[in-house]
Write an enzyme that holds these catalytic residues in place. Structure first.
Site, PDB file in Angstrom:
ATOM      1  N   HIS A  25       0.826  -1.206   0.000  1.00  0.00           N
ATOM      2  CA  HIS A  25       0.000   0.000   0.000  1.00  0.00           C
ATOM      3  C   HIS A  25       0.859   1.253   0.000  1.00  0.00           C
ATOM      4  CE1 HIS A  25       0.598  -0.727   4.403  1.00  0.00           C
ATOM      5  NE2 HIS A  25       0.686   0.586   4.469  1.00  0.00           N
ATOM      6  N   HIS A  61       4.026   7.013   3.772  1.00  0.00           N
ATOM      7  CA  HIS A  61       4.968   5.901   3.593  1.00  0.00           C
ATOM      8  C   HIS A  61       4.502   4.963   2.488  1.00  0.00           C
ATOM      9  CE1 HIS A  61       2.261   3.923   6.672  1.00  0.00           C
ATOM     10  NE2 HIS A  61       2.468   2.871   5.926  1.00  0.00           N
ATOM     11  N   GLU A 120       7.862   0.929   5.007  1.00  0.00           N
ATOM     12  CA  GLU A 120       7.391  -0.152   5.876  1.00  0.00           C
ATOM     13  C   GLU A 120       7.619  -1.457   5.135  1.00  0.00           C
ATOM     14  OE1 GLU A 120       3.151  -0.069   6.559  1.00  0.00           O
ATOM     15  OE2 GLU A 120       3.269  -1.415   8.281  1.00  0.00           O
TER      16      GLU A 120
END
Lengths: 134, 134
Positions: A7, A79, A130
């Site tokens: 994502h 992010h 991440e």
């Protein structure tokens, strides 16, 4: 090592307005807002055919995205999340390559119920990364 | 309306270093750098299983990403690109919804050889949005 882009996370000041924008102006498939008090965010998932956009609004007094919103009052891209097969092997490889893992270096259970780690943006061209064990 | 996430664009100060980082630390499939003087950028494509990351370094004196790099010297996420089937229909819908289209409102041929438009970040939660006719 990295696999799919799981994502892109976008921090927004008003998640209802952001969800409405993605639903009506962009015509996307948008979830209802979900409060995640243990993560300090309210989340809306925008489901695209190949990946997700996650809209995040700070929730509670110690939200990890509040400082970002203070610096970027209109919101912004926060992010990217890449999937990995084995998060401990990925972490050890990244550390050996000189990348800094945020926090105590141990994976936490992220918003999808899977182990995640965050990497220092200064080591990744100004981008907070991440990694999530898929 | 929007379909796949075509790419996330990340502006970087040193594209060779960024390509090396994505290749070695993140273990991704990374292209050689390609100069695109007509777009004012040097580009490296990071191919993930479901989408692409595009690393951009300013090229030439009038690069459209130089001001971003001046504000973010370490680099950072610059825009997201969503695919649409019909860019003129998408543009007209977005304008009717109150979104501002950058430039003169006419699609230009983007870095992939396809018609693109950019939408004002203030209308999309602080995120610069590119739409590309897939």
């Amino acid at each position: 090592m990295i696999g799919r882009l799981n994502h892109v996370a976008i921090v927004v000041p008003d998640i209802a307005a952001a969800a409405n924008l993605y639903r009506t102006a962009l015509g996307a498939n948008v979830s209802d807002p979900v409060d995640m008090p243990e993560h300090g965010v309210t989340t809306v998932f925008v489901t695209l055919p190949n990946t997700k956009i996650e809209l995040l609004q700070p929730l509670g007094e110690k939200s990890p995205v509040q400082a970002f919103l203070d610096r970027n009052p209109s919101g912004g891209m926060h992010h990217v999340c890449y999937e990995v097969e084995d998060i401990l092997a990925a972490r050890d490889h990244l550390k050996a390559e000189g990348a800094r893992v945020l926090g105590d270096g141990e994976p936490k259970i992220g918003a999808h119920g899977k182990p995640v780690l965050f990497l220092h943006p200064k080591d990744f061209c100004g981008t907070l990364v991440e990694i999530e064990q898929a």
